[in-house]
Design a protein around this motif. Structure first.
Motif, mmCIF file in Angstrom:
data_model
loop_
_atom_site.group_PDB
_atom_site.id
_atom_site.type_symbol
_atom_site.label_atom_id
_atom_site.label_comp_id
_atom_site.label_asym_id
_atom_site.label_seq_id
_atom_site.Cartn_x
_atom_site.Cartn_y
_atom_site.Cartn_z
ATOM 1 N N GLN A 122 0.806 -1.221 0.000
ATOM 2 C CA GLN A 122 0.000 0.000 0.000
ATOM 3 C C GLN A 122 0.836 1.266 0.000
ATOM 4 O O GLN A 122 0.323 2.350 -0.237
ATOM 5 C CB GLN A 122 -0.942 -0.005 1.217
ATOM 6 N N GLY A 123 2.129 1.137 0.315
ATOM 7 C CA GLY A 123 2.956 2.345 0.361
ATOM 8 C C GLY A 123 4.275 2.124 -0.340
ATOM 9 O O GLY A 123 4.503 1.076 -0.948
ATOM 10 N N ASN A 124 5.155 3.128 -0.252
ATOM 11 C CA ASN A 124 6.434 3.053 -0.945
ATOM 12 C C ASN A 124 7.478 2.235 -0.196
ATOM 13 O O ASN A 124 8.419 1.769 -0.790
ATOM 14 C CB ASN A 124 6.995 4.458 -1.155
HETATM 15 C C1 LIG Z 1 5.602 7.085 -3.371
HETATM 16 O O1 LIG Z 1 6.685 7.762 -4.002
HETATM 17 C C2 LIG Z 1 6.290 8.523 -5.124
HETATM 18 C C3 LIG Z 1 7.558 9.057 -5.793
HETATM 19 O O2 LIG Z 1 8.575 9.284 -4.871
HETATM 20 C C4 LIG Z 1 5.347 9.638 -4.655
HETATM 21 O O3 LIG Z 1 4.930 10.417 -5.765
HETATM 22 C C5 LIG Z 1 4.122 8.988 -3.997
HETATM 23 O O4 LIG Z 1 3.281 10.012 -3.476
HETATM 24 C C6 LIG Z 1 4.541 8.072 -2.874
HETATM 25 N N1 LIG Z 1 3.369 7.326 -2.425
HETATM 26 C C7 LIG Z 1 3.049 7.216 -1.154
HETATM 27 C C8 LIG Z 1 1.825 6.420 -0.844
HETATM 28 O O5 LIG Z 1 3.705 7.722 -0.252
#
Ligand SMILES: *[C@@H]1O[C@H](CO)[C@@H](O)[C@H](O)[C@H]1NC(C)=O
Ligand SMILES: *[C@@H]1O[C@H](CO)[C@@H](O)[C@H](O)[C@H]1NC(C)=O
Ligand SMILES: *[C@@H]1O[C@H](CO)[C@@H](O)[C@H](O)[C@H]1NC(C)=O
Ligand SMILES: *[C@@H]1O[C@H](CO)[C@@H](O)[C@H](O)[C@H]1NC(C)=O
Length: 352
Positions: free
Chosen positions: A228-230
Motif C-alpha cells: 500500500q505504500g512506498n
Molecule cells: C511514493 O513515491 C512517489 C515518488 O517518490 C510519490 O509520488 C508517492 O506520493 C509516494 N506514495 C506514497 C503512498 O507515499
C-alpha cells in the motif's frame, strides 16, 4: 543480530511483494519415555463434510511408546494444535458438525484422553502492513504507521489436498482475502508451507535449522502482492493459549556462529514449560527472494508477548474445540525488515 546488511534499494521493479519466513516447531517426547529416537511420520488430510477447502492436515509421528500429533487448519485464522501422548496408539477424533458450529468445544480430541502428556497451539490472526517511511523519525523501534490489518480468518484458502506431498511430507495452505477491494492480492498470495521430517537433518537453504522427526516446520511466504505504500514492512501476529495462566517464555538466545547459518548470532525461541516440552524456534531473519541468500536477508523482530483476554481476541475453532472457550492468549508480533533496508516492493517476496 545480523551480519552486514545490504542497504541498496531495488530499482523500478513492478510493484509486487515477496516475503519468506521460517520457523520450526519442536515437541519433546513425553519425559521419561525412551526408545523413541525413530518415528514413523505420516501426513493425512481429514476432509470436512462439504467444502473441499474445509479440512484438517494431520501429521502423526509415531514412536515405540509415544505419538506426536500436529493438526494444521485454516478454519478461522490459520494455526496448529500440537499434542504429545505416551502411547503409539493415540488417535485424533473430529466431530465436524461440532467443529463447524459456533460452539466447537469438545469437537476435537486426541484419544485416549489420559494418554495426553502435553498440548498447546499456535495461530496467526492478522497480517500487518506498516508504512515505514516515517518510522526512522519516531526512533522507538516501531515499524511505522500501521495500515488496516488483513484478518486471516477472512481469507479464502485453496484446497490443501492438492498440495499434499507424501514423499516430502509437505503441504501448503495458500490464500488471499475473500474481499480485496484494492486488488492487492490479484496476483499474489500468502502461503503457510508446512513440512514434517522422517529423520534428523538440515534443509539445503537458509537458515538451515536442525530438524528431527519430532518437528514440524512452518515457512511463511508472502508473494506477489501490491504493497500500500512506498516502503511497506509486513508483520505477523502470533497467538498461543495461556493455559493455567502459564505463558510460554520467549527467549532470545545468543548462539555460536555455526557453519550452517553464519553471521546470525541469535536463535529466538518460544518455550513451553521448563524443561521445555515444546518449543518454537527461529532465526531472526526473513528473506526477500525465492532463493534465500545473505544478499536478500531482512531482520525479523519480535515484540514482547502480551497476555490478552479470550473475549477480546479472534477465536480459532481448533483451539476452542480442544481447550474450550475461556482460555486467554499470549500474543506477540513478528515484523520483517526495517525502514532503511530492503523493502517488500523491491522483490515482492518475503519468506520466513
Ligand atoms: C511514493 O513515491 C512517489 C515518488 O517518490 C510519490 O509520488 C508517492 O506520493 C509516494 N506514495 C506514497 C503512498 O507515499
Ligand atoms: C457432534 O457434535 C454435534 C454438535 O455439537 C452433537 O450434536 C453431536 O452429538 C456430536 N456427535 C458425537 C458423536 O459426539
Ligand atoms: C503475475 O505474477 C507472475 C509471476 O511473478 C508474472 O509472471 C505475471 O506477469 C504477473 N501477472 C500480472 C497480471 O501482473
Ligand atoms: C502488534 O501490532 C499491532 C499493529 O501495530 C498492534 O496494534 C498490536 O498491539 C501489536 N501487538 C503486540 C502484542 O504488541
Amino acid at each position: 543480530m545480523l551480519g552486514e546488511r545490504p542497504r541498496t534499494r531495488g530499482v523500478a521493479a513492478p510493484c509486487r511483494a515477496l516475503l519468506l519466513l521460517q520457523g520450526l516447531l519442536l515437541l519433546r517426547a513425553p519425559a521419561g519415555l525412551l526408545g523413541d529416537q525413530t518415528r514413523r511420520v505420516s501426513l493425512e488430510v481429514i476432509p470436512g463434510p462439504t467444502d473441499p477447502a474445509q479440512n484438517l492436515l494431520h501429521i502423526r509421528a509415531v514412536g515405540a511408546s509415544s505419538t506426536i500429533h500436529y493438526v494444521w487448519s485454516s478454519l478461522g485464522p490459520p494455526g496448529v494444535l500440537f499434542v504429545t501422548t505416551d502411547t503409539p496408539h493415540s488417535v485424533l477424533s473430529v466431530n465436524w458438525s461440532g467443529l463447524l458450529s459456533p460452539e466447537p468445544e469438545g469437537s476435537l480430541a486426541v484419544l485416549p484422553a489420559e494418554s495426553v502428556r502435553f498440548s498447546s497451539a499456535l495461530f496467526f490472526p492478522r497480517l500487518f502492513e506498516f508504512d515505514s517511511t516515517k518510522s526512522s523519525e519516531t526512533k522507538d523501534g516501531s515499524p511505522g504507521k500501521p495500515y488496516p490489518p488483513y484478518l486471516l480468518a477472512s481469507f479464502s484458502w485453496d484446497d490443501v489436498n492438492s498440495t499434499l506431498d507424501h514423499t516430502m511430507l509437505s503441504a501448503t495452505f495458500q490464500g488471499r482475502p475473500l474481499k480485496d477491494p484494492s486488488g492487492a492480492f490479484n496476483n499474489g498470495s500468502l502461503a503457510f508451507k508446512v513440512r514434517a521430517f522422517s529423520g534428523p537433518g538440515r534443509p539445503a537453504h537458509l537458515p538451515r535449522l536442525l530438524h528431527t522427526a519430532d518437528t514440524s516446520q512452518l515457512e511463511l511466504v508472502l508473494s506477489g502482492i501490491v504493497p500500500q505504500g512506498n516502503h511497506s514492512l509486513f508483520g505477523l501476529e502470533v497467538a498461543t493459549p495461556a493455559l493455567d495462566s502459564e505463558c510460554p517464555q520467549l527467549k532470545e538466545q545468543e548462539s555460536i556462529d555455526d557453519e550452517y547459518c553464519p553471521s546470525v548470532f541469535q536463535l529466538d525461541q518460544l518455550l513451553w514449560r521448563s524443561p521445555p516440552e515444546g518449543f518454537l524456534q527461529w532465526r531472526p531473519v526473513a528473506f526477500s527472494q525465492k532463493q534465500p541468500t545473505w544478499k536478500t536477508v531482512l531482520p525479523c523482530r519480535v515484540s514482547p508477548p502480551r497476555l490478552t483476554l479470550a473475549t477480546l481476541f479472534p477465536q480459532s475453532p481448533i483451539v476452542r474445540a480442544f481447550f474450550g472457550p475461556s482460555v486467554n492468549f499470549s500474543v506477540f508480533n513478528l515484523t520483517f525488515g526495517d525502514s532503511t533496508g530492503l523493502a517488500y516492493e523491491d522483490q515482492h517476496y518475503l519468506s520466513w
